[in-house]
Enzyme design. Structure first.
Site, PDB file in Angstrom:
ATOM      1  N   ARG A  71      -6.652  58.751  28.271  1.00 21.56           N
ATOM      2  CA  ARG A  71      -6.096  57.688  29.091  1.00 21.56           C
ATOM      3  C   ARG A  71      -7.202  57.079  29.952  1.00 21.56           C
ATOM      4  O   ARG A  71      -8.100  57.765  30.408  1.00 21.56           O
ATOM      5  CB  ARG A  71      -4.987  58.239  29.995  1.00 21.56           C
ATOM      6  CG  ARG A  71      -3.660  58.474  29.271  1.00 21.56           C
ATOM      7  CD  ARG A  71      -2.591  58.976  30.223  1.00 21.56           C
ATOM      8  NE  ARG A  71      -2.901  60.296  30.718  1.00 21.56           N
ATOM      9  CZ  ARG A  71      -3.443  60.567  31.886  1.00 21.56           C
ATOM     10  NH1 ARG A  71      -3.724  59.588  32.737  1.00 21.56           N
ATOM     11  NH2 ARG A  71      -3.702  61.797  32.234  1.00 21.56           N
ATOM     12  N   TYR A 199      -5.620  55.158  21.528  1.00 22.41           N
ATOM     13  CA  TYR A 199      -5.383  56.546  21.938  1.00 22.41           C
ATOM     14  C   TYR A 199      -3.934  56.738  22.428  1.00 22.41           C
ATOM     15  O   TYR A 199      -3.436  55.930  23.230  1.00 22.41           O
ATOM     16  CB  TYR A 199      -6.355  56.976  23.045  1.00 22.41           C
ATOM     17  CG  TYR A 199      -5.870  58.267  23.697  1.00 22.41           C
ATOM     18  CD1 TYR A 199      -5.939  59.472  22.988  1.00 22.41           C
ATOM     19  CD2 TYR A 199      -5.249  58.272  24.937  1.00 22.41           C
ATOM     20  CE1 TYR A 199      -5.419  60.634  23.529  1.00 22.41           C
ATOM     21  CE2 TYR A 199      -4.727  59.434  25.485  1.00 22.41           C
ATOM     22  CZ  TYR A 199      -4.814  60.621  24.771  1.00 22.41           C
ATOM     23  OH  TYR A 199      -4.274  61.764  25.295  1.00 22.41           O
ATOM     24  N   GLY A 201      -1.933  58.267  24.691  1.00 23.71           N
ATOM     25  CA  GLY A 201      -1.382  58.031  26.027  1.00 23.71           C
ATOM     26  C   GLY A 201      -1.451  56.565  26.452  1.00 23.71           C
ATOM     27  O   GLY A 201      -0.694  56.129  27.322  1.00 23.71           O
ATOM     28  N   LYS A 208       4.119  57.759  28.791  1.00 21.96           N
ATOM     29  CA  LYS A 208       3.785  57.628  30.209  1.00 21.96           C
ATOM     30  C   LYS A 208       4.131  56.235  30.740  1.00 21.96           C
ATOM     31  O   LYS A 208       4.603  56.080  31.865  1.00 21.96           O
ATOM     32  CB  LYS A 208       2.300  57.945  30.435  1.00 21.96           C
ATOM     33  CG  LYS A 208       1.931  59.399  30.105  1.00 21.96           C
ATOM     34  CD  LYS A 208       2.807  60.338  30.813  1.00 21.96           C
ATOM     35  CE  LYS A 208       2.557  61.817  30.753  1.00 21.96           C
ATOM     36  NZ  LYS A 208       1.541  62.498  30.083  1.00 21.96           N
ATOM     37  N   HIS A 228       6.830  63.947  35.896  1.00 22.91           N
ATOM     38  CA  HIS A 228       5.884  64.513  34.931  1.00 22.91           C
ATOM     39  C   HIS A 228       6.100  66.035  34.895  1.00 22.91           C
ATOM     40  O   HIS A 228       5.296  66.795  35.418  1.00 22.91           O
ATOM     41  CB  HIS A 228       4.457  64.169  35.387  1.00 22.91           C
ATOM     42  CG  HIS A 228       3.387  64.452  34.368  1.00 22.91           C
ATOM     43  ND1 HIS A 228       2.055  64.562  34.705  1.00 22.91           N
ATOM     44  CD2 HIS A 228       3.442  64.639  33.030  1.00 22.91           C
ATOM     45  CE1 HIS A 228       1.338  64.802  33.626  1.00 22.91           C
ATOM     46  NE2 HIS A 228       2.155  64.848  32.595  1.00 22.91           N
ATOM     47  N   SER A 250      -2.051  66.687  34.047  1.00 25.30           N
ATOM     48  CA  SER A 250      -2.399  66.668  32.632  1.00 25.30           C
ATOM     49  C   SER A 250      -3.339  67.819  32.286  1.00 25.30           C
ATOM     50  O   SER A 250      -4.284  68.096  33.024  1.00 25.30           O
ATOM     51  CB  SER A 250      -3.070  65.340  32.293  1.00 25.30           C
ATOM     52  OG  SER A 250      -2.195  64.279  32.630  1.00 25.30           O
ATOM     53  N   CYS A 252      -2.863  70.964  32.364  1.00 22.37           N
ATOM     54  CA  CYS A 252      -2.812  72.089  33.302  1.00 22.37           C
ATOM     55  C   CYS A 252      -1.710  73.085  32.962  1.00 22.37           C
ATOM     56  O   CYS A 252      -1.318  73.892  33.808  1.00 22.37           O
ATOM     57  CB  CYS A 252      -2.650  71.590  34.730  1.00 22.37           C
ATOM     58  SG  CYS A 252      -4.153  70.808  35.343  1.00 22.37           S
ATOM     59  N   ASN A 256       2.266  74.883  27.519  1.00 20.97           N
ATOM     60  CA  ASN A 256       2.179  76.342  27.404  1.00 20.97           C
ATOM     61  C   ASN A 256       3.322  77.036  28.134  1.00 20.97           C
ATOM     62  O   ASN A 256       3.931  77.963  27.605  1.00 20.97           O
ATOM     63  CB  ASN A 256       0.837  76.842  27.936  1.00 20.97           C
ATOM     64  CG  ASN A 256      -0.233  76.749  26.869  1.00 20.97           C
ATOM     65  OD1 ASN A 256      -0.379  77.647  26.057  1.00 20.97           O
ATOM     66  ND2 ASN A 256      -0.963  75.646  26.845  1.00 20.97           N
ATOM     67  N   ASP A 279       6.840  67.699  28.964  1.00 18.84           N
ATOM     68  CA  ASP A 279       5.988  66.725  29.660  1.00 18.84           C
ATOM     69  C   ASP A 279       6.731  65.826  30.643  1.00 18.84           C
ATOM     70  O   ASP A 279       6.188  65.490  31.685  1.00 18.84           O
ATOM     71  CB  ASP A 279       5.251  65.855  28.629  1.00 18.84           C
ATOM     72  CG  ASP A 279       4.038  65.137  29.214  1.00 18.84           C
ATOM     73  OD1 ASP A 279       3.198  65.799  29.854  1.00 18.84           O
ATOM     74  OD2 ASP A 279       3.926  63.911  29.046  1.00 18.84           O
ATOM     75  N   ARG A 371      -5.368  66.128  20.133  1.00 19.11           N
ATOM     76  CA  ARG A 371      -3.944  66.429  20.319  1.00 19.11           C
ATOM     77  C   ARG A 371      -3.190  66.480  19.002  1.00 19.11           C
ATOM     78  O   ARG A 371      -3.657  66.014  17.974  1.00 19.11           O
ATOM     79  CB  ARG A 371      -3.303  65.380  21.232  1.00 19.11           C
ATOM     80  CG  ARG A 371      -3.837  65.485  22.654  1.00 19.11           C
ATOM     81  CD  ARG A 371      -3.046  64.713  23.658  1.00 19.11           C
ATOM     82  NE  ARG A 371      -3.579  64.930  24.994  1.00 19.11           N
ATOM     83  CZ  ARG A 371      -2.908  65.483  26.002  1.00 19.11           C
ATOM     84  NH1 ARG A 371      -1.666  65.844  25.850  1.00 19.11           N
ATOM     85  NH2 ARG A 371      -3.488  65.650  27.184  1.00 19.11           N
TER      86      ARG A 371
HETATM   87  P1  GTP Z   1      -0.624  67.332  29.091  1.00 19.33           P
HETATM   88  O1  GTP Z   1      -0.114  67.258  27.694  1.00 19.33           O
HETATM   89  O2  GTP Z   1      -1.939  66.652  29.258  1.00 19.33           O
HETATM   90  O3  GTP Z   1       0.364  66.846  30.100  1.00 19.33           O
HETATM   91  O4  GTP Z   1      -1.015  68.886  29.363  1.00 19.33           O
HETATM   92  P2  GTP Z   1      -0.150  70.177  29.695  1.00 19.33           P
HETATM   93  O5  GTP Z   1       0.142  70.233  31.150  1.00 19.33           O
HETATM   94  O6  GTP Z   1       1.012  70.285  28.773  1.00 19.33           O
HETATM   95  O7  GTP Z   1      -1.204  71.357  29.417  1.00 19.33           O
HETATM   96  P3  GTP Z   1      -1.268  72.441  28.226  1.00 19.33           P
HETATM   97  O8  GTP Z   1      -0.091  73.371  28.240  1.00 19.33           O
HETATM   98  O9  GTP Z   1      -1.530  71.732  26.966  1.00 19.33           O
HETATM   99  O10 GTP Z   1      -2.555  73.280  28.655  1.00 19.33           O
HETATM  100  C1  GTP Z   1      -3.823  72.698  28.794  1.00 19.33           C
HETATM  101  C2  GTP Z   1      -4.893  73.737  28.860  1.00 19.33           C
HETATM  102  O11 GTP Z   1      -4.609  74.715  29.883  1.00 19.33           O
HETATM  103  C3  GTP Z   1      -5.058  74.524  27.563  1.00 19.33           C
HETATM  104  O12 GTP Z   1      -6.436  74.619  27.278  1.00 19.33           O
HETATM  105  C4  GTP Z   1      -4.492  75.884  27.867  1.00 19.33           C
HETATM  106  O13 GTP Z   1      -5.138  76.879  27.142  1.00 19.33           O
HETATM  107  C5  GTP Z   1      -4.725  76.037  29.375  1.00 19.33           C
HETATM  108  N1  GTP Z   1      -3.670  76.891  29.989  1.00 19.33           N
HETATM  109  C6  GTP Z   1      -2.343  76.710  29.895  1.00 19.33           C
HETATM  110  N2  GTP Z   1      -1.661  77.687  30.533  1.00 19.33           N
HETATM  111  C7  GTP Z   1      -2.590  78.503  31.070  1.00 19.33           C
HETATM  112  C8  GTP Z   1      -2.518  79.703  31.862  1.00 19.33           C
HETATM  113  O14 GTP Z   1      -1.459  80.207  32.212  1.00 19.33           O
HETATM  114  N3  GTP Z   1      -3.713  80.244  32.238  1.00 19.33           N
HETATM  115  C9  GTP Z   1      -4.918  79.701  31.871  1.00 19.33           C
HETATM  116  N4  GTP Z   1      -6.024  80.295  32.288  1.00 19.33           N
HETATM  117  N5  GTP Z   1      -5.018  78.586  31.104  1.00 19.33           N
HETATM  118  C10 GTP Z   1      -3.880  77.995  30.722  1.00 19.33           C
HETATM  119  C1  SPV Z   2      -1.151  63.570  29.862  1.00 17.58           C
HETATM  120  O1  SPV Z   2      -2.322  63.173  29.951  1.00 17.58           O
HETATM  121  O2  SPV Z   2      -0.493  63.954  30.868  1.00 17.58           O
HETATM  122  C2  SPV Z   2      -0.486  63.646  28.542  1.00 17.58           C
HETATM  123  C3  SPV Z   2      -1.128  62.997  27.419  1.00 17.58           C
HETATM  124  O3  SPV Z   2       0.606  64.180  28.430  1.00 17.58           O
HETATM  125  S1  SPV Z   2      -0.965  61.271  27.477  1.00 17.58           S
HETATM  126  O4  SPV Z   2       0.124  60.889  26.622  1.00 17.58           O
HETATM  127  O5  SPV Z   2      -2.236  60.758  27.037  1.00 17.58           O
HETATM  128  O6  SPV Z   2      -0.676  60.867  28.845  1.00 17.58           O
HETATM  129 MN    MN Z   3       1.346  64.958  30.379  1.00 18.89          MN
END
Ligand code: GTP
Ligand code: SPV
Ligand code: MN
Length: 587
Positions: A71, A199, A201, A208, A228, A250, A252, A256, A279, A371
């Site tokens: 983004r 891209y 996002g 978004k 979010h 994002s 973070c 997971n 999300d 992604r």
């Molecule tokens: P967006 O799609 O951008 O909104 O991201 P998201 O908030 O869904 O994050 P996602 O779950 O994809 O995690 C992003 C990164 O954080 C990955 O590299 C994970 O491995 C790492 N991560 C997620 N949960 C944990 C955790 O509990 N501990 C640690 N150390 N890393 C984590």
């Molecule tokens: C984020 O960046 O929070 C995402 C991916 O979930 S995007 O769709 O690019 O915003």
């Molecule tokens: Mn997101």
């Protein structure tokens, strides 16, 4: 052929067609036959690469331009009439000026191309809370991705009927010129214009752009919230399911956490986690005075690197069929790979740029923001309530970010107003999800900094006002999975082990456990976080729960500075909470 006789729709499409001048126009009806035709077409143009169909049935690969992988927050605009309504955290330009600028860029941008008309729904088609949009695009990747991420097709037009109430989205790849790349929102017209990017996002406009930036405006007007946030349900051994929504910035950890598999200890007892969304949450007050949340999306646009059979088996499983991978490693046999998938980087593979890649040379094979786009129904732990138009009732709202030091593993706010304060002071280290430096701490209130479609001060006021309307308020918490030791290693194991913290959060919501008061809010008693079979010692947990007053005093200074940007848009309640925090730290 047009899928509707709706005048407002047809007039707008005609106006846009005259502007972008495509060779032809194609309505997307949502049928598998048409999507298959587009996949074939995309393969011819090189936009889509078919993956090994034995290993990954229905899966395709896509590469975005090398300068177009995240983004672009500095080129994202909120164009409302008054600058102060966009606020100090958004880019703003007067609507007339921006429309004029964009008209020049869009003029003829689809010459020689097909303009695809995608009718889509955010939410279950026909449900009272669904909102409809139309995206015009010259990208097959966008069509195929929207068909995964949203509900697409003729039934959306049928549900819209004659109504002019739809969100207009115009996207063109144009020349993919980074200098002329704009992601623009006109909230007063429910219009989004995105140009010169491919891209996700920036171009999957339902996500978004609509479901957060435009929808946050609608929610403010209509007394609901567009956030979010992931949504998950925790089923306890008695079969009772309790729900929470969590806002993390994002990359973070939302995906997971949303798909968490509890540690064996919990599974044996009968605990399960159900994913409702990973999300975005649209949240309304139900007839029972509780908050009810729906996930308006229909798929996951997840971060690939770090996703593995160990860290997130449910996400990985979701991507094993009918998914699209973007900017990951393409292996010799038509498979995909990324850093953190396993310890065996493939030989003779192509990196995310399409170059021959030698894992031994130390370069990354997949882009850090590579992604996958996967259908929600592929997820083994998708909630039975996923399609329930009413959504699920929230017991807790959780905020969190990446903080190496300051924030403890978990704490609870004293009440709603304090909870809004806790959300408003969120800060996190930046990630690869947006262009710019990575690992810099920045304020990201409610994880909405890049996504709030109006003045953040007014947004906080909206949160406070909602608190007045919600009779049965969820409790509000803050978590931090990312505390590090002096060598920079994560102290908390995270991932599935986060269940231990969720258990405490739910116990607090149902008055099943006591807590200690600290200067920043309630903190767990060390014995109340279950550490059995976690490998984490009590000492480590104590460390994770400590509040360093000196660090927090610095934090308070940073908050004061951040708040000062908002002038009289800052609700006085938040200033009072900041004062309380400072007083508590001085005690
Ligand atoms: P967006 O799609 O951008 O909104 O991201 P998201 O908030 O869904 O994050 P996602 O779950 O994809 O995690 C992003 C990164 O954080 C990955 O590299 C994970 O491995 C790492 N991560 C997620 N949960 C944990 C955790 O509990 N501990 C640690 N150390 N890393 C984590
Ligand atoms: C984020 O960046 O929070 C995402 C991916 O979930 S995007 O769709 O690019 O915003
Ligand atoms: Mn997101």
């Amino acid at each position: 052929m047009a899928l509707t006789a709706n005048k407002a729709v047809l007039n707008w499409i005609e106006e846009m067609r005259t502007l972008v001048k495509p060779e032809s126009v194609m309505w997307i009806d949502g049928s598998e036959a048409q999507l298959e035709q587009l996949r074939q077409e995309g393969m011819k143009t090189g936009e889509m690469i078919k993956l090994n169909q034995e290993k990954l049935p229905g899966c395709y690969y896509h590469r975005s331009a090398v300068n177009d992988v995240a983004r672009v927050e500095d080129r994202t605009f909120i164009c409302c009439e008054k600058e102060e309504d966009a606020g100090p955290t958004n880019n703003w330009m007067a609507p007339d000026e921006m429309y004029a600028k964009l008209k020049k860029i869009f003029d003829g941008s689809m010459a020689g191309r097909t303009m695809y008309v995608i009718p889509y729904s955010m939410g279950v088609v026909g449900s009272p809370f669904a909102k409809y949009g139309i995206e015009l695009t010259d990208s097959i990747y966008v069509v195929l991705s929207m068909a995964i991420m949203t509900r697409v097709g003729k039934n959306v037009m049928d549900a819209l009927g004659d109504s002019p109430d739809f969100v207009k989205g115009l996207h063109s790849k144009a020349e993919l010129d980074a200098e002329k790349r704009y992601i623009v929102h006109f909230p007063q017209d429910n219009t989004i214009m995105s140009v010169n990017s491919g891209y996700g996002g920036n171009v999957l406009l339902g996500k978004k752009c609509f479901a957060l930036r435009i929808a946050s405006n609608l929610g403010r007007q209509e007394n609901w919230m567009a956030e979010h946030m992931l949504i998950l349900g925790i089923e306890n051994p008695a079969g009772e399911v309790r729900y929470l929504a969590a806002a993390f910035p994002s990359a973070c950890g939302k995906t997971n956490l949303a798909m968490l598999i509890p540690p064996e200890l919990y599974r044996k007892k009968g605990y399960k986690v159900w994913c409702v969304g990973d999300d975005i949450a649209w949240i309304r007050i139900g007839e029972d005075g509780r908050l009810w949340a729906v996930n308006p999306e229909n798929g996951f646009f997840g971060v690939a690197p770090g996703t593995s059979a160990k860290s997130n088996p449910n996400a990985l499983a979701s991507t094993r069929k009918n998914s699209i991978f973007t900017n990951v490693v393409l292996t010799e046999d038509g498979g995909v790979w990324w850093e953190g998938l396993d310890k065996n980087p493939p030989k003779n593979a192509l990196n995310w740029k399409g170059e021959p890649w030698d894992p031994a040379d130390g370069s990354k094979g997949a882009h850090p923001n590579s992604r996958f786009t996967a259908p929600a129904k592929n997820c083994p732990c998708i909630s039975p309530e996923f399609e329930n138009p009413k959504g699920v009732p929230l017991s807790a709202i959780v905020f969190g970010g990446r903080r190496a030091k300051t924030a403890p593993l978990v704490y609870q706010s004293r009440d709603w107003q304090h909870g809004v304060f806790v959300g408003s002071i969120m800060a996190s280290e930046t990630t690869a999800a947006a262009t710019g430096a990575v690992g810099v701490v920045r304020r990201d209130p409610m994880a909405m900094l890049p996504f709030c479609g109006y003045n953040m001060g007014d947004y906080w006021q909206h949160w406070l006002d909602m608190g007045e309307l919600i009779q049965n308020k969820p409790k509000i918490f803050n978590v931090n999975w990312f505390r590090t030791d002096d060598d920079g290693n994560f102290i908390w194991p995270g991932f599935g082990e986060n269940m231990r913290v969720l258990e405490w959060i739910m116990a607090r919501c149902f008055d099943e456990v006591d807590a200690d008061m600290s200067p920043i809010g309630y903190i767990p008693k060390v014995e109340d976080i279950n550490l059995e079979e976690s490998g984490v010692s009590r000492e480590t947990l104590c460390e994770l729960l400590t509040i360093d007053k000196e660090l927090w005093k610095k934090e308070a200074e940073g908050i004061r500075e951040f708040y000062s940007k908002f002038g009289d848009k800052l609700p006085h309640e938040l200033m009072e909470e900041l004062q309380k925090l400072e007083d508590n730290l001085d005690k």
